[in-house]
Design a protein around this motif. Structure first.
Motif, PDB file in Angstrom:
ATOM      1  N   VAL A 186       0.833  -1.204   0.000  1.00  0.00           N
ATOM      2  CA  VAL A 186       0.000   0.000   0.000  1.00  0.00           C
ATOM      3  C   VAL A 186       0.870   1.259   0.000  1.00  0.00           C
ATOM      4  O   VAL A 186       0.557   2.245  -0.675  1.00  0.00           O
ATOM      5  CB  VAL A 186      -0.959  -0.008   1.206  1.00  0.00           C
ATOM      6  N   ALA A 187       1.973   1.223   0.745  1.00  0.00           N
ATOM      7  CA  ALA A 187       2.903   2.363   0.726  1.00  0.00           C
ATOM      8  C   ALA A 187       3.454   2.572  -0.678  1.00  0.00           C
ATOM      9  O   ALA A 187       3.580   3.711  -1.152  1.00  0.00           O
ATOM     10  CB  ALA A 187       4.039   2.122   1.713  1.00  0.00           C
ATOM     11  N   GLY A 188       3.771   1.472  -1.381  1.00  0.00           N
ATOM     12  CA  GLY A 188       4.242   1.586  -2.755  1.00  0.00           C
ATOM     13  C   GLY A 188       3.189   2.126  -3.698  1.00  0.00           C
ATOM     14  O   GLY A 188       3.489   2.918  -4.605  1.00  0.00           O
ATOM     15  N   LEU A 189       1.940   1.714  -3.491  1.00  0.00           N
ATOM     16  CA  LEU A 189       0.848   2.235  -4.315  1.00  0.00           C
ATOM     17  C   LEU A 189       0.682   3.740  -4.118  1.00  0.00           C
ATOM     18  O   LEU A 189       0.393   4.471  -5.067  1.00  0.00           O
ATOM     19  CB  LEU A 189      -0.454   1.513  -3.968  1.00  0.00           C
ATOM     20  N   ARG A 190       0.865   4.186  -2.882  1.00  0.00           N
ATOM     21  CA  ARG A 190       0.746   5.619  -2.596  1.00  0.00           C
ATOM     22  C   ARG A 190       1.862   6.406  -3.282  1.00  0.00           C
ATOM     23  O   ARG A 190       1.612   7.444  -3.898  1.00  0.00           O
ATOM     24  CB  ARG A 190       0.781   5.829  -1.086  1.00  0.00           C
ATOM     25  N   ALA A 193       1.247   6.420  -7.029  1.00  0.00           N
ATOM     26  CA  ALA A 193       0.181   7.340  -7.448  1.00  0.00           C
ATOM     27  C   ALA A 193       0.724   8.758  -7.609  1.00  0.00           C
ATOM     28  O   ALA A 193       0.406   9.448  -8.576  1.00  0.00           O
ATOM     29  CB  ALA A 193      -0.956   7.320  -6.434  1.00  0.00           C
ATOM     30  N   GLY A 194       1.557   9.189  -6.647  1.00  0.00           N
ATOM     31  CA  GLY A 194       2.135  10.527  -6.745  1.00  0.00           C
ATOM     32  C   GLY A 194       3.024  10.675  -7.968  1.00  0.00           C
ATOM     33  O   GLY A 194       2.916  11.655  -8.723  1.00  0.00           O
ATOM     34  N   LEU A 195       3.892   9.691  -8.193  1.00  0.00           N
ATOM     35  CA  LEU A 195       4.790   9.758  -9.346  1.00  0.00           C
ATOM     36  C   LEU A 195       4.018   9.626 -10.656  1.00  0.00           C
ATOM     37  O   LEU A 195       4.334  10.291 -11.646  1.00  0.00           O
ATOM     38  CB  LEU A 195       5.849   8.657  -9.240  1.00  0.00           C
ATOM     39  N   GLY A 196       2.986   8.788 -10.659  1.00  0.00           N
ATOM     40  CA  GLY A 196       2.180   8.621 -11.863  1.00  0.00           C
ATOM     41  C   GLY A 196       1.432   9.888 -12.230  1.00  0.00           C
ATOM     42  O   GLY A 196       1.356  10.263 -13.405  1.00  0.00           O
ATOM     43  N   TRP A 197       0.884  10.560 -11.213  1.00  0.00           N
ATOM     44  CA  TRP A 197       0.141  11.805 -11.474  1.00  0.00           C
ATOM     45  C   TRP A 197       1.079  12.889 -11.992  1.00  0.00           C
ATOM     46  O   TRP A 197       0.744  13.629 -12.917  1.00  0.00           O
ATOM     47  CB  TRP A 197      -0.569  12.254 -10.203  1.00  0.00           C
ATOM     48  N   GLN A 198       2.273  12.995 -11.410  1.00  0.00           N
ATOM     49  CA  GLN A 198       3.255  13.959 -11.901  1.00  0.00           C
ATOM     50  C   GLN A 198       3.685  13.623 -13.330  1.00  0.00           C
ATOM     51  O   GLN A 198       3.841  14.521 -14.167  1.00  0.00           O
ATOM     52  CB  GLN A 198       4.467  13.976 -10.984  1.00  0.00           C
ATOM     53  N   SER A 199       3.866  12.338 -13.606  1.00  0.00           N
ATOM     54  CA  SER A 199       4.264  11.921 -14.947  1.00  0.00           C
ATOM     55  C   SER A 199       3.180  12.235 -15.967  1.00  0.00           C
ATOM     56  O   SER A 199       3.467  12.623 -17.106  1.00  0.00           O
ATOM     57  CB  SER A 199       4.550  10.409 -14.967  1.00  0.00           C
ATOM     58  N   LEU A 200       1.920  12.096 -15.552  1.00  0.00           N
ATOM     59  CA  LEU A 200       0.802  12.398 -16.448  1.00  0.00           C
ATOM     60  C   LEU A 200       0.862  13.837 -16.926  1.00  0.00           C
ATOM     61  O   LEU A 200       0.735  14.119 -18.116  1.00  0.00           O
ATOM     62  CB  LEU A 200      -0.524  12.149 -15.727  1.00  0.00           C
ATOM     63  N   VAL A 201       1.077  14.754 -16.006  1.00  0.00           N
ATOM     64  CA  VAL A 201       1.081  16.171 -16.372  1.00  0.00           C
ATOM     65  C   VAL A 201       2.219  16.451 -17.344  1.00  0.00           C
ATOM     66  O   VAL A 201       2.055  17.159 -18.341  1.00  0.00           O
ATOM     67  CB  VAL A 201       1.195  17.051 -15.112  1.00  0.00           C
ATOM     68  N   GLY A 202       3.398  15.866 -17.084  1.00  0.00           N
ATOM     69  CA  GLY A 202       4.507  16.037 -18.009  1.00  0.00           C
ATOM     70  C   GLY A 202       4.181  15.494 -19.387  1.00  0.00           C
ATOM     71  O   GLY A 202       4.529  16.093 -20.409  1.00  0.00           O
ATOM     72  N   GLY A 236      -2.700  20.193  -8.388  1.00  0.00           N
ATOM     73  CA  GLY A 236      -2.344  20.031  -6.983  1.00  0.00           C
ATOM     74  C   GLY A 236      -3.497  19.502  -6.147  1.00  0.00           C
ATOM     75  O   GLY A 236      -3.307  18.603  -5.319  1.00  0.00           O
ATOM     76  N   LEU A 237      -4.694  20.024  -6.371  1.00  0.00           N
ATOM     77  CA  LEU A 237      -5.857  19.602  -5.592  1.00  0.00           C
ATOM     78  C   LEU A 237      -6.202  18.134  -5.851  1.00  0.00           C
ATOM     79  O   LEU A 237      -6.441  17.368  -4.911  1.00  0.00           O
ATOM     80  CB  LEU A 237      -7.058  20.488  -5.923  1.00  0.00           C
ATOM     81  N   VAL A 238      -6.216  17.742  -7.115  1.00  0.00           N
ATOM     82  CA  VAL A 238      -6.530  16.340  -7.437  1.00  0.00           C
ATOM     83  C   VAL A 238      -5.456  15.414  -6.866  1.00  0.00           C
ATOM     84  O   VAL A 238      -5.760  14.336  -6.341  1.00  0.00           O
ATOM     85  CB  VAL A 238      -6.665  16.153  -8.959  1.00  0.00           C
ATOM     86  N   GLY A 239      -4.199  15.834  -6.948  1.00  0.00           N
ATOM     87  CA  GLY A 239      -3.125  15.031  -6.371  1.00  0.00           C
ATOM     88  C   GLY A 239      -3.302  14.831  -4.876  1.00  0.00           C
ATOM     89  O   GLY A 239      -3.101  13.721  -4.357  1.00  0.00           O
ATOM     90  N   VAL A 240      -3.690  15.887  -4.177  1.00  0.00           N
ATOM     91  CA  VAL A 240      -3.924  15.797  -2.732  1.00  0.00           C
ATOM     92  C   VAL A 240      -5.079  14.841  -2.443  1.00  0.00           C
ATOM     93  O   VAL A 240      -5.009  14.017  -1.522  1.00  0.00           O
ATOM     94  CB  VAL A 240      -4.214  17.190  -2.139  1.00  0.00           C
ATOM     95  N   LEU A 241      -6.151  14.930  -3.226  1.00  0.00           N
ATOM     96  CA  LEU A 241      -7.306  14.056  -3.010  1.00  0.00           C
ATOM     97  C   LEU A 241      -6.951  12.588  -3.247  1.00  0.00           C
ATOM     98  O   LEU A 241      -7.395  11.700  -2.511  1.00  0.00           O
ATOM     99  CB  LEU A 241      -8.455  14.476  -3.932  1.00  0.00           C
ATOM    100  N   ILE A 242      -6.133  12.329  -4.275  1.00  0.00           N
ATOM    101  CA  ILE A 242      -5.686  10.949  -4.525  1.00  0.00           C
ATOM    102  C   ILE A 242      -4.875  10.441  -3.343  1.00  0.00           C
ATOM    103  O   ILE A 242      -5.056   9.311  -2.870  1.00  0.00           O
ATOM    104  CB  ILE A 242      -4.866  10.878  -5.826  1.00  0.00           C
ATOM    105  N   ASP A 243      -3.978  11.287  -2.835  1.00  0.00           N
ATOM    106  CA  ASP A 243      -3.134  10.881  -1.708  1.00  0.00           C
ATOM    107  C   ASP A 243      -3.963  10.660  -0.446  1.00  0.00           C
ATOM    108  O   ASP A 243      -3.711   9.726   0.317  1.00  0.00           O
ATOM    109  CB  ASP A 243      -2.058  11.938  -1.455  1.00  0.00           C
ATOM    110  N   ILE A 244      -4.958  11.516  -0.210  1.00  0.00           N
ATOM    111  CA  ILE A 244      -5.836  11.344   0.959  1.00  0.00           C
ATOM    112  C   ILE A 244      -6.567  10.011   0.891  1.00  0.00           C
ATOM    113  O   ILE A 244      -6.676   9.284   1.887  1.00  0.00           O
ATOM    114  CB  ILE A 244      -6.835  12.513   1.050  1.00  0.00           C
ATOM    115  N   ALA A 245      -7.066   9.675  -0.305  1.00  0.00           N
ATOM    116  CA  ALA A 245      -7.780   8.403  -0.468  1.00  0.00           C
ATOM    117  C   ALA A 245      -6.864   7.219  -0.191  1.00  0.00           C
ATOM    118  O   ALA A 245      -7.249   6.260   0.496  1.00  0.00           O
ATOM    119  CB  ALA A 245      -8.353   8.311  -1.882  1.00  0.00           C
TER     120      ALA A 245
END
Length: 260
Positions: A186-190, A193-202, A236-245
């Motif tokens: 689960v820690a790896g999934l978290r 998710a952060g790296l995947g979301w950042q990669s998406l924007v790039g 930033g907001l969507v990234g925070v919501l993903i991390d909260i979930a």
């Protein structure tokens, strides 16, 4: 060493930080030190945000661009988890597979996701596949690594006991390795998710024709700084919501394991 702050005080301090940030931003914008074309004030950005909720820009409204981004992210991230977690568990269980996969994986995981952009553009153009490949390249390594580490940290006595009882390999992985490695997974999934979301924007900045990143590129070419900043805030907001979930999922699993 100071004790932990209570939630109310932490929230108050966080609010102070936000007020200070927006206050400084408003002062700098109002001072004229930077032209309004390049640094609009908070109210102008907020007004632009409200406008983009129902007015099309670069082929869609802000919710439509976000929907496109989330669709790509979901595909790339779920693919990374579906491949990375089982492969990590298997590598942690079978030394032969570990020896075969690790050299290639260790070489590929140091390639930054953004470095895959030219390759993705050649293969997929501005279609759906390019951003998914880049998201996968960002989210896959932490999914695999944490599953692998979780499997390797399982007490060998549990594995030996299961083997003595004649437990089939697939049941050993599902009923011994997987539950024991779940917190690490689960820690790896978290992280993934952060790296995947950042990669998406790039990826969307270069190899997409929809999405928040694409919207920001189109706004930048027209010097629409407020729209660029709306895109940044949405990311930033969507990234925070993903991390909260994912943090809530992590806490729930941790509590269940403690009660077990």
């Amino acid at each position: 060493m100071t004790g932990a702050l209570d939630p109310a005080r932490r929230m108050a301090l966080g609010l102070v930080g936000l007020v200070g940030f927006f206050g400084l931003w408003a002062l700098v914008a109002a001072s004229g030190l930077v032209g309004k074309a390049f640094l609009p004030g908070p109210l102008e950005v907020a007004e632009r945000l409200v406008t983009l909720l129902h007015t099309s820009f670069a082929g869609g409204t802000l919710p439509q661009h976000l929907a496109s981004s989330l669709q790509r992210f979901s595909a790339g991230y779920l693919l990374a988890a579906a491949v990375g977690v089982p492969l990590g568990l298997l590598m942690g269980r079978f030394r032969l597979l570990d020896d075969i996969v690790s050299p290639l994986f260790d070489a590929l995981r140091f390639i930054a996701p953004i470095a895959w952009v030219p390759f993705a553009a050649l293969w997929f153009g501005t279609g759906f596949g390019g951003p998914v490949l880049i998201i996968f390249s960002g989210a896959f390594p932490p999914c695999l690594l944490n599953a692998y580490r979780g499997a390797r940290q399982v007490d060998p006595r549990y594995i030996e006991a299961a083997e003595m009882l004649g437990t089939p390999t697939h049941r050993l992985i599902l009923e011994v390795l997987l539950p024991a490695a779940t917190p690490s997974i689960v820690a790896g999934l978290r992280i993934g998710a952060g790296l995947g979301w950042q990669s998406l924007v790039g990826a969307e900045l270069i190899v997409a024709s929809t999405g928040v990143g694409y919207m920001m590129v189109q706004a930048q070419s027209g010097v629409a700084t407020a729209t660029v900043m709306v895109g940044m805030a949405a990311i930033g907001l969507v990234g925070v919501l993903i991390d909260i979930a994912l943090r809530a999922l992590e806490a729930r699993i941790h509590n269940r394991l403690e009660r077990a």
